[in-house]
Enzyme design. Structure first.
Site, PDB file in Angstrom:
ATOM      1  CG  HIS A 161     -23.104  11.118   6.018  1.00 52.90           C
ATOM      2  ND1 HIS A 161     -22.021  10.391   6.078  1.00 52.90           N
ATOM      3  CD2 HIS A 161     -22.453  12.154   4.262  1.00 52.90           C
ATOM      4  CE1 HIS A 161     -20.782  10.953   5.756  1.00 52.90           C
ATOM      5  NE2 HIS A 161     -20.851  11.693   4.800  1.00 52.90           N
TER       6      HIS A 161
ATOM      7  CB  THR B 274     -20.203  14.480   8.729  1.00 53.24           C
ATOM      8  OG1 THR B 274     -21.633  14.191   9.071  1.00 53.24           O
ATOM      9  CG2 THR B 274     -20.462  14.483   6.967  1.00 53.24           C
ATOM     10  CD  GLU B 275     -17.916  12.930   3.459  1.00 50.90           C
ATOM     11  OE1 GLU B 275     -16.252  12.299   3.075  1.00 50.90           O
ATOM     12  OE2 GLU B 275     -18.685  12.265   3.064  1.00 50.90           O
ATOM     13  CG  LEU B 276     -12.546  10.796   9.170  1.00 50.41           C
ATOM     14  CD1 LEU B 276     -11.755  10.365   8.803  1.00 50.41           C
ATOM     15  CD2 LEU B 276     -14.125   9.760   9.879  1.00 50.41           C
TER      16      LEU B 276
ATOM     17  CD1 TRP C  94     -13.230  12.201   4.289  1.00 49.95           C
ATOM     18  CD2 TRP C  94     -12.441  10.382   5.444  1.00 49.95           C
ATOM     19  NE1 TRP C  94     -13.866  11.249   4.263  1.00 49.95           N
ATOM     20  CE2 TRP C  94     -13.571   9.899   4.243  1.00 49.95           C
ATOM     21  CE3 TRP C  94     -11.674   8.560   5.389  1.00 49.95           C
ATOM     22  CZ2 TRP C  94     -14.610   9.172   4.565  1.00 49.95           C
ATOM     23  CZ3 TRP C  94     -13.030   7.963   5.813  1.00 49.95           C
ATOM     24  CH2 TRP C  94     -13.696   7.348   5.254  1.00 49.95           C
TER      25      TRP C  94
END
Length: 437
Positions: free
Chosen positions: A109, A145-147, A298
């Site tokens: 991530h 990771t986190e879009l 995001w």
């Protein structure tokens, strides 16, 4: 037919213990095992286990019509294996239904997509292998990771073998366009994109348990009716959120599980279906391309990467981490490789954010400065261990030469293997022909 695409993120970092300056060079174990176990066990009991049970019931009660995708980081999987193996078993049960899709992501991530193409590729490979070893499937769709997404990242993802990726439907990127269609990358038209519908996703993730919201309480029939009222030509509603929405962010007593259980019934009444990301990429046609020259995510109103790299503390820590990537890549020491993965988790940088004062309720630190000092102490010890194997006296040119040699040797070995396979096949065919005679 209008469809809903559900995707849930599942991630847990290996949290660091309090690591003092005087520990550097003396203590090479960096993790707070007590906190890591306590947190994963608590979330498993509140969210993962009851949520998986709910999803399984929804699939069965809907006659297989309900479908959902998960992206589970490698560090989360490792902690489940160590502290909550029953969660892995429940995911295997979901996988067996055929109605669940597992997406690929960075193993740790991490923020590798913002730093190093080779590290990014390595982490994707590691994650795909982990998912396949546990669930017997190879992910076809990528979720960063986190879009996090940009034009450059889209090229890297396509070259990594993916034809589809999910990301954020940021307003500053889409403008007047709707996220409820399939898109492609502007620079890599063969990479298809599913974009998060912010409004509907956040109605569940952020507003479901908000008494001050003018639409409170949110019921399944009301929510589905809103989706049904979107223009008929809009193909797909992408509901992307953290899995902890079920049971952790919104506790069971809020009615969140009952809300989810009722969704398939009301969706069927409105002739709305559910679809997996890979199915969407196969069945739907892109309507346009989007260009994202600067990375978006995001997170926060800005939908950028400032939550992780927005201040000098974060940038300094990230720079120090990037400086040793080539030396780590040469290391074969299992512990160094493992620590390298764990130290890359984006959470460590999020804790240093002055936007959220260290990540708020999510941070184990009192403030971002404490997070920075602790991380840098750990990183300093880690760098010493790496440099003990590959000293800084080795110049970058020499190091690059070593890396090139290793890469060329790997390519040569791969080429020889292919030649050997061809020879074996040819020999087998010859033997079969001789046998027939």
């Amino acid at each position: 037919m209008k469809t809903i695409c559900f995707y849930f993120q599942i991630h847990q970092p290996f949290r660091l213990k309090r690591y003092r300056f005087f520990d550097i060079g003396n203590d090479h174990y960096y993790y707070d095992d007590f906190s890591n176990e306590e947190i994963i066990r608590r979330i498993a009991e509140k969210c993962y286990i009851p949520a998986n049970r709910t999803i399984l019931d929804m699939i069965k009660s809907s006659g297989g019509k309900f479908k959902v995708a998960f992206s589970i980081s490698g560090t989360a999987i490792e902690q489940m294996e160590i502290y909550a193996p029953e969660v892995i078993d429940s995911f295997k049960e979901l996988a067996a239904t055929g109605n669940v899709e597992f997406l690929a992501e960075t193993y740790s991530h991490s923020l590798a997509s913002l730093a190093d193409k080779e590290e990014f590729k390595d982490q994707i490979r590691m994650h795909k292998e982990k998912i396949h070893s546990l669930f017997g499937v190879t992910p076809k769709v990528f979720r960063n990771t986190e879009l996090i997404y940009s034009d450059t990242i889209s090229e890297w993802v396509y070259k990594a073998g993916f034809k589809g990726m999910i990301t954020e439907g940021a307003k500053h990127v889409l403008g007047w366009k709707s996220p409820n269609y399939l898109y492609t990358s502007k620079v890599q038209p063969l990479l298809k994109l599913l974009l998060k519908n912010d409004r509907f996703s956040e109605d569940i993730s952020d507003r479901f348990n908000n008494y001050a919201w003018n639409e409170y309480p949110l019921t399944a029939d009301k929510f589905i009716s809103w989706i049904a009222e979107t223009p008929p030509e809009q193909q797909i509603i992408n509901l992307f959120m953290n899995y902890e929405v079920l049971g952790s962010y919104h506790p069971a007593e809020s009615g969140i599980f009952d809300f989810f259980k009722a969704l398939p019934r009301f969706a069927a009444e409105k002739e709305i279906g559910f679809i997996l990301p890979s199915e969407a990429f196969n069945l739907l046609k892109p309507v346009d391309s989007i260009s994202v020259p600067y990375p978006m995510s995001w997170v926060d109103e800005e939908r950028d990467c400032s939550a992780w790299l927005g201040n000098l503390l974060q940038q300094e820590a990230f720079t120090k981490l990037k400086e040793i990537v080539e030396r780590v890549r040469l290391c074969e020491d299992r512990r160094i490789r493992q620590d390298w993965n764990y130290l890359q988790s984006s959470d460590h940088f999020y804790y240093m954010s002055t936007k959220h004062m260290g990540g708020g309720a999510f941070s184990p630190y009192d403030n971002p400065y404490e997070a920075f000092n602790n991380y840098m102490n750990v990183l300093s010890d880690f760098i010493l261990r790496v440099e003990a194997q590959y000293p800084t006296s080795i110049e970058n040119e020499e190091l690059n030469s070593l890396l090139t040699t290793i890469k060329n040797q790997g390519l040569e070995i791969e080429s020889l293997k292919k030649e050997l396979d061809k020879f074996k096949k040819k020999e087998t065919v010859t033997e079969v022909k001789k046998g027939k005679k």
